[in-house]
Design a protein around this motif. Structure first.
Motif, PDB file in Angstrom:
ATOM      1  N   ARG A 110       0.830  -1.209   0.000  1.00 49.11           N
ATOM      2  CA  ARG A 110       0.000   0.000   0.000  1.00 49.11           C
ATOM      3  C   ARG A 110       0.861   1.254   0.000  1.00 49.11           C
ATOM      4  N   LEU A 111       1.939   1.226   0.739  1.00 45.42           N
ATOM      5  CA  LEU A 111       2.847   2.370   0.716  1.00 45.42           C
ATOM      6  C   LEU A 111       3.496   2.520  -0.658  1.00 45.42           C
ATOM      7  N   LYS A 112       3.766   1.402  -1.298  1.00 46.75           N
ATOM      8  CA  LYS A 112       4.344   1.453  -2.646  1.00 46.75           C
ATOM      9  C   LYS A 112       3.358   2.098  -3.609  1.00 46.75           C
ATOM     10  N   ARG A 113       2.093   1.709  -3.525  1.00 47.29           N
ATOM     11  CA  ARG A 113       1.080   2.306  -4.400  1.00 47.29           C
ATOM     12  C   ARG A 113       0.901   3.786  -4.090  1.00 47.29           C
ATOM     13  N   PHE A 114       0.939   4.136  -2.825  1.00 44.40           N
ATOM     14  CA  PHE A 114       0.810   5.545  -2.448  1.00 44.40           C
ATOM     15  C   PHE A 114       1.920   6.380  -3.077  1.00 44.40           C
ATOM     16  N   GLU A 116       3.896   5.502  -5.750  1.00 46.94           N
ATOM     17  CA  GLU A 116       4.097   5.359  -7.198  1.00 46.94           C
ATOM     18  C   GLU A 116       2.920   5.828  -8.034  1.00 46.94           C
ATOM     19  N   LEU A 117       1.719   5.810  -7.490  1.00 48.56           N
ATOM     20  CA  LEU A 117       0.557   6.208  -8.286  1.00 48.56           C
ATOM     21  C   LEU A 117       0.458   7.727  -8.348  1.00 48.56           C
ATOM     22  N   GLN A 118       1.147   8.294  -9.306  1.00 46.36           N
ATOM     23  CA  GLN A 118       1.087   9.730  -9.561  1.00 46.36           C
ATOM     24  C   GLN A 118       1.176   9.957 -11.059  1.00 46.36           C
ATOM     25  N   TYR A 119       0.543  11.021 -11.502  1.00 39.80           N
ATOM     26  CA  TYR A 119       0.369  11.230 -12.926  1.00 39.80           C
ATOM     27  C   TYR A 119       0.643  12.691 -13.266  1.00 39.80           C
ATOM     28  N   GLU A 120       1.051  12.905 -14.525  1.00 42.44           N
ATOM     29  CA  GLU A 120       1.228  14.271 -14.999  1.00 42.44           C
ATOM     30  C   GLU A 120       0.129  14.587 -15.998  1.00 42.44           C
ATOM     31  N   ARG A 121      -0.546  15.702 -15.786  1.00 42.13           N
ATOM     32  CA  ARG A 121      -1.626  16.124 -16.681  1.00 42.13           C
ATOM     33  C   ARG A 121      -1.592  17.636 -16.782  1.00 42.13           C
ATOM     34  N   VAL A 122      -1.648  18.138 -18.005  1.00 43.01           N
ATOM     35  CA  VAL A 122      -1.550  19.573 -18.311  1.00 43.01           C
ATOM     36  C   VAL A 122      -0.458  20.246 -17.478  1.00 43.01           C
ATOM     37  N   GLY A 123       0.677  19.569 -17.370  1.00 42.80           N
ATOM     38  CA  GLY A 123       1.824  20.149 -16.689  1.00 42.80           C
ATOM     39  C   GLY A 123       1.774  20.086 -15.183  1.00 42.80           C
ATOM     40  N   LEU A 124       0.768  19.453 -14.623  1.00 46.48           N
ATOM     41  CA  LEU A 124       0.626  19.363 -13.178  1.00 46.48           C
ATOM     42  C   LEU A 124       0.825  17.926 -12.715  1.00 46.48           C
ATOM     43  N   ALA A 125       1.411  17.762 -11.542  1.00 48.35           N
ATOM     44  CA  ALA A 125       1.593  16.437 -10.952  1.00 48.35           C
ATOM     45  C   ALA A 125       0.367  16.117 -10.105  1.00 48.35           C
ATOM     46  N   LEU A 126      -0.318  15.035 -10.453  1.00 50.91           N
ATOM     47  CA  LEU A 126      -1.513  14.612  -9.719  1.00 50.91           C
ATOM     48  C   LEU A 126      -1.161  13.394  -8.879  1.00 50.91           C
ATOM     49  N   ARG A 127      -1.418  13.483  -7.571  1.00 50.33           N
ATOM     50  CA  ARG A 127      -1.126  12.354  -6.698  1.00 50.33           C
ATOM     51  C   ARG A 127      -1.912  12.495  -5.400  1.00 50.33           C
ATOM     52  N   PRO A 128      -2.099  11.389  -4.671  1.00 48.48           N
ATOM     53  CA  PRO A 128      -2.765  11.466  -3.368  1.00 48.48           C
ATOM     54  C   PRO A 128      -1.839  12.080  -2.328  1.00 48.48           C
ATOM     55  N   GLU A 129      -2.422  12.476  -1.188  1.00 50.27           N
ATOM     56  CA  GLU A 129      -1.653  13.243  -0.208  1.00 50.27           C
ATOM     57  C   GLU A 129      -1.472  12.584   1.148  1.00 50.27           C
ATOM     58  N   LEU A 130      -2.355  11.660   1.542  1.00 50.15           N
ATOM     59  CA  LEU A 130      -2.396  11.236   2.940  1.00 50.15           C
ATOM     60  C   LEU A 130      -2.372   9.721   3.113  1.00 50.15           C
TER      61      LEU A 130
END
Length: 448
Positions: A110-114, A116-130
């Motif tokens: 679960r920590l690995k998914r937290f 590694e699961l991040q994405y770039e869209r329209v120049g912004l980094a999208l990822r969970p926070e907590l």
């Protein structure tokens, strides 16, 4: 109650200096009252007046910060019920749940998914926070060990969850420097939880079985000196929790009811056992009006849509996403590579650059600052025309990078080709496709 423009004016220095970019202090006061200006724009307001004005102008939903540094999450601070009225201020945080009874391998996954699961869209980094760490064992040492593991293997914010203040104290001993969110203060443990929150300078969740009791609980926490509070209405069905979110937001914004003027936390992970249904429930609270959304787990196919939904809803509708002006090299271009130009509306840039990449033809893409407008809109507004494009082409330095001096302009700006040839002597202006999908075929047939 918020101060009127006249009441604000009485607290201002009345110098009419204009340094706030408004001609008079009265006009500045009216702008402050309407939320169209910031108090920091006035350099001469006294500290006493500033304190009064800041208290009066505080947002009806108090902003709360969880975590520290670059990964700190700010929730709350909202001022409107609906995005079209102004904008939503602070996107909700997405949390993954870890319990102290999980196998170590599952915690690691679960920590690995937290991470590694991040994405770039329209120049912004999208990822969970907590990361939410829940005490299921009742064992202080187990909980402390899991919290320590989470702290060492992630840089996100932490939520400590237990009904036992002693267990929470053990977790805080490990991670108090990360300013975690403490969950949860109830009518039974209010005093001890307030002490933990104040001793560690951490925000705390207030949890009650109904909104009336919740308001009483927040009032007691505030009296005890706890200012950073997050609300859990206790509802664990979609219908009831949805109603609670709307009532809390309405009470804070419309009724100015301070005891409910705090961000909220919701638990889709406790509303269903179906992962996809959980994601759908979470999507409801992204829109209305969860401050923190706790999910049982993260999977790319369900997390990515939530991140995109959040991005879309919390983008300021009055400020288009814009890409930085400049020369973008795609695929390792050389002096014989095509040169294309487009606007700096982020969606336009990413569509065009994506199609260039798909063509496998190394190219230069010039991005012209059009204040975030698309090609057609910028052209209609006079921001993507020969008189503005030509100076940019001359100054950006692309002429030194290629020897053919051929510039491909968007098909929708074809009317500017003649003007550009006059403004850019020695350059050949070529008309490119109108649609991004046609760019690969065009580039494959292009010759220097």
């Amino acid at each position: 109650m918020p101060l009127t423009g006249i009441e604000i004016f009485k607290l201002l220095p009345k110098t009419n200096c204009g340094e706030c970019r408004v001609p008079t202090c009265l006009a500045f006061a009216m702008n402050l009252a309407a939320g169209k200006a910031e108090l920091s724009a006035c350099p001469y307001v006294s500290e006493e007046a500033r304190a009064k004005l800041e208290e009066a102008s505080a947002p009806p939903i108090k902003p709360v910060t969880i975590g520290v540094g670059d990964r700190a999450l700010k929730v709350g601070g909202e001022t409107v019920m609906f995005r079209h009225e102004k904008r939503f201020e602070n996107p909700p945080g997405l949390a993954i749940l870890i319990t102290d009874t999980m196998e170590e391998s599952e915690v690691d996954n679960r920590l690995k998914r937290f991470n590694e699961l991040q994405y770039e869209r329209v120049g912004l980094a999208l990822r969970p926070e907590l990361v939410a760490v829940r005490d299921d064992s009742g064992d202080t040492k187990k909980f402390e060990a899991v919290v320590c593991k989470v702290k060492q293997n992630s840089d996100g914010g932490i939520i400590l969850m237990s009904s036992n203040p002693d267990v929470l104290a053990a977790g805080l001993k490990v991670c108090h420097d990360r300013k975690p969110l403490i969950y949860a203060a109830t009518g039974d443990n209010l005093g001890r939880m307030a002490e933990l929150a104040k001793e560690n300078s951490c925000p705390v969740v207030a949890k009650a079985s109904n909104l009336e009791n919740l308001a009483q609980l927040t009032a007691k926490l505030t009296e005890a000196g706890v200012k950073d509070i997050v609300l859990d209405s206790g509802s664990r069905t979609l219908c009831r929790a949805f109603e609670d979110q709307i009532f809390i937001r309405s009470a804070a914004l419309v009724k100015k009811f301070r005891p409910l003027g705090f961000p909220t936390i919701v638990f889709p992970c406790e509303m269903t056992d179906d992962p996809m249904k959980e994601a759908i429930i979470a999507s409801v609270f992204v829109a209305k009006y969860g401050g923190i959304i706790v999910l049982s787990d993260f999977q790319g196919h369900s997390l990515f849509p939530l991140l995109v939904e959040r991005l879309n809803i919390y983008t300021d509708p009055q400020r288009p996403l814009a890409t930085t002006e400049g020369i973008y090299e795609i695929g390792g271009p050389n002096e014989n590579s095509p040169v294309l130009i487009t606007s700096n509306f982020s969606l336009t840039y990413f569509i065009v650059s994506g199609e260039i990449e798909a063509s496998k033809v190394p190219s230069y893409l010039l991005v012209k600052d059009t204040e975030g407008l698309s090609v057609m809109t910028a052209w209609a507004a006079g921001k993507f025309v020969a008189d503005t494009i030509a100076p940019f082409v001359k100054k950006c330095g692309i002429g030194d990078k290629v020897k053919h001096h051929k510039l491909v302009i968007p098909g929708y700006a074809a009317a500017e080709s003649g003007g550009l040839e006059e403004e850019l002597p020695g350059w050949e202006i070529q008309i490119g496709p109108r649609e991004g999908a046609h760019i690969p075929a065009y580039l494959k047939a292009w010759k220097p």
